[in-house]
Design a protein around this motif. Structure first.
Motif, mmCIF file in Angstrom:
data_model
loop_
_atom_site.group_PDB
_atom_site.id
_atom_site.type_symbol
_atom_site.label_atom_id
_atom_site.label_comp_id
_atom_site.label_asym_id
_atom_site.label_seq_id
_atom_site.Cartn_x
_atom_site.Cartn_y
_atom_site.Cartn_z
ATOM 1 N N SER A 120 -6.249 5.010 4.337
ATOM 2 C CA SER A 120 -7.111 6.095 3.861
ATOM 3 C C SER A 120 -6.322 7.327 3.423
ATOM 4 O O SER A 120 -6.898 8.255 2.874
ATOM 5 N N SER A 121 -5.025 7.358 3.682
ATOM 6 C CA SER A 121 -4.226 8.536 3.307
ATOM 7 C C SER A 121 -2.890 8.106 2.724
ATOM 8 O O SER A 121 -1.831 8.457 3.248
ATOM 9 N N LEU A 122 -2.953 7.323 1.653
ATOM 10 C CA LEU A 122 -1.734 6.882 0.985
ATOM 11 C C LEU A 122 -1.076 8.067 0.270
ATOM 12 O O LEU A 122 -1.760 8.888 -0.346
ATOM 13 N N ALA A 123 0.242 8.127 0.352
ATOM 14 C CA ALA A 123 0.987 9.223 -0.269
ATOM 15 C C ALA A 123 1.729 8.710 -1.492
ATOM 16 O O ALA A 123 2.320 7.626 -1.471
ATOM 17 N N ILE A 124 1.684 9.477 -2.580
ATOM 18 C CA ILE A 124 2.402 9.098 -3.791
ATOM 19 C C ILE A 124 3.894 8.995 -3.479
ATOM 20 O O ILE A 124 4.472 9.883 -2.853
ATOM 21 N N GLY A 125 4.508 7.892 -3.906
ATOM 22 C CA GLY A 125 5.922 7.666 -3.646
ATOM 23 C C GLY A 125 6.189 6.842 -2.404
ATOM 24 O O GLY A 125 7.321 6.420 -2.171
ATOM 25 N N GLN A 126 5.158 6.619 -1.587
ATOM 26 C CA GLN A 126 5.292 5.829 -0.359
ATOM 27 C C GLN A 126 5.557 4.361 -0.710
ATOM 28 O O GLN A 126 4.936 3.796 -1.605
ATOM 29 N N LEU A 127 6.512 3.740 -0.019
ATOM 30 C CA LEU A 127 6.823 2.332 -0.251
ATOM 31 C C LEU A 127 6.042 1.461 0.728
ATOM 32 O O LEU A 127 6.037 1.716 1.929
ATOM 33 N N VAL A 128 5.379 0.434 0.194
ATOM 34 C CA VAL A 128 4.610 -0.487 1.029
ATOM 35 C C VAL A 128 4.972 -1.922 0.655
ATOM 36 O O VAL A 128 5.478 -2.189 -0.445
ATOM 37 N N ASN A 129 4.709 -2.827 1.573
ATOM 38 C CA ASN A 129 4.929 -4.246 1.317
ATOM 39 C C ASN A 129 3.645 -4.877 0.786
ATOM 40 O O ASN A 129 2.560 -4.635 1.311
ATOM 41 N N VAL A 130 3.787 -5.677 -0.267
ATOM 42 C CA VAL A 130 2.645 -6.383 -0.843
ATOM 43 C C VAL A 130 2.912 -7.882 -0.741
ATOM 44 O O VAL A 130 3.678 -8.435 -1.537
ATOM 45 N N PRO A 131 2.329 -8.562 0.250
ATOM 46 C CA PRO A 131 2.573 -9.998 0.401
ATOM 47 C C PRO A 131 1.904 -10.791 -0.707
ATOM 48 O O PRO A 131 0.870 -10.393 -1.239
ATOM 49 N N LEU A 132 2.521 -11.904 -1.072
ATOM 50 C CA LEU A 132 1.960 -12.762 -2.103
ATOM 51 C C LEU A 132 0.882 -13.654 -1.506
ATOM 52 O O LEU A 132 1.004 -14.117 -0.370
ATOM 53 N N LYS A 133 -0.154 -13.894 -2.289
ATOM 54 C CA LYS A 133 -1.231 -14.782 -1.845
ATOM 55 C C LYS A 133 -0.795 -16.225 -2.037
ATOM 56 O O LYS A 133 -0.157 -16.556 -3.035
#
Length: 283
Positions: A120-133
């Motif tokens: 709910s509070s994502l910050a611009i420039g924040q790195l996150v992991n996106v797992p593949l489906k």
């Protein structure tokens, strides 16, 4: 927005993209394909490997670019290993649902891969992991088979303290009550309402799912105390993101029109994952 303002906005966006291209700073931007564009030239201008650019745009064909198509150009800090997960940098306007749609995964999968991140509070420039489906038919079959074989434990009787919860709609008619149909199949409750109606949380809780489901449209699932869950399906527009804490009466989604032209909310309640009659809890 007026038509004139819309045209001005489009012109401004086009000018910004052209300026970015002329300065060689297209990394991290969305680029609108123009005549003669190639992924190779974009990768070269962004100074990122072509394979990474391709992986950041699943479903895009290198030799079939269409004028007006939008391409996501990765930053140099972003990564796309073949087996995942991607390392993705949050951009302005991003939500986990939006990122999930682009990469063909689910917001729940992204939340699970980033337990330390508040959706709910994502910050611009924040790195996150996106797992593949998982994409192979075999893997989907294994997952489906395992789900069918799971027997949920008996959660016990409903807590006596849980009663008089509010209904999800202010103006509604019960089109179908909870129970078994003529074939013995258990059916959730259907509530008809007026066009443009908004479904609201029946009690305090946490949104554990806010995304699309096959044959159910957009769906919101809220987890409440005492192992209770409420499900709101056939939504047109979501008002919350996965991970959000909501209060009783918080708007969750706008109800969609079904194939019969009726505005209906599919509403379900679960206790420990097992269906329960909502009328036992609602006032």
């Amino acid at each position: 927005m007026s038509f004139a303002l819309l045209l001005a906005s489009c012109a401004s966006t086009s000018q910004q993209q052209n300026a970015a291209r002329s300065s060689g700073s297209i990394a991290g931007t969305w680029v609108t394909v123009q005549r003669g564009d190639t992924l190779g030239e974009m990768a070269k201008q962004a100074d990122v490997p072509l394979l990474r650019l391709q992986r950041f745009n699943p479903g895009v064909k290198s030799r079939g670019l269409a004028v007006g198509q939008r391409i996501l150009v990765p930053y140099g800090t972003e990564r796309a290993p073949s087996g995942g997960p991607y390392r993705y940098q949050i951009r302005s306007g991003d939500t986990f649902s939006k990122v999930a749609r682009h990469f063909g995964t689910t917001s729940n999968a992204i939340i699970a891969a980033n337990s330390q991140v508040n959706p709910s509070s994502l910050a611009i420039g924040q790195l996150v992991n996106v797992p593949l489906k998982q994409s192979t038919g075999k893997s989907r079959a294994v997952v489906a088979s395992s789900r069918k074989s799971v027997t949920l434990p008996n959660p016990g009787p409903l807590p006596k303290t849980n009663s008089n919860w509010s209904w999800p709609l202010e103006d509604y008619n019960i089109t179908r009550r909870f129970g078994k149909d003529s074939r013995g199949t258990l059916q959730p409750m259907l509530l008809s309402t007026s066009k443009g109606a908004t479904a609201k949380a029946i009690n305090d809780g946490e949104v554990r799912f806010a995304d699309s489901m096959r044959q159910l449209g957009q769906v919101v699932i809220v987890h409440h105390d005492d192992n209770l869950q409420s499900v709101y399906a056939n939504c047109k527009t979501l008002r919350v993101n996965s991970g959000a804490n909501v209060k009783r009466g918080t708007p969750l989604c706008d109800v969609d029109v079904n194939e019969r032209g009726q505005t209906e909310l599919l509403f379900d309640m679960r206790h420990g994952g097992k269906p329960v009659d909502p009328s036992r809890l609602l006032q």
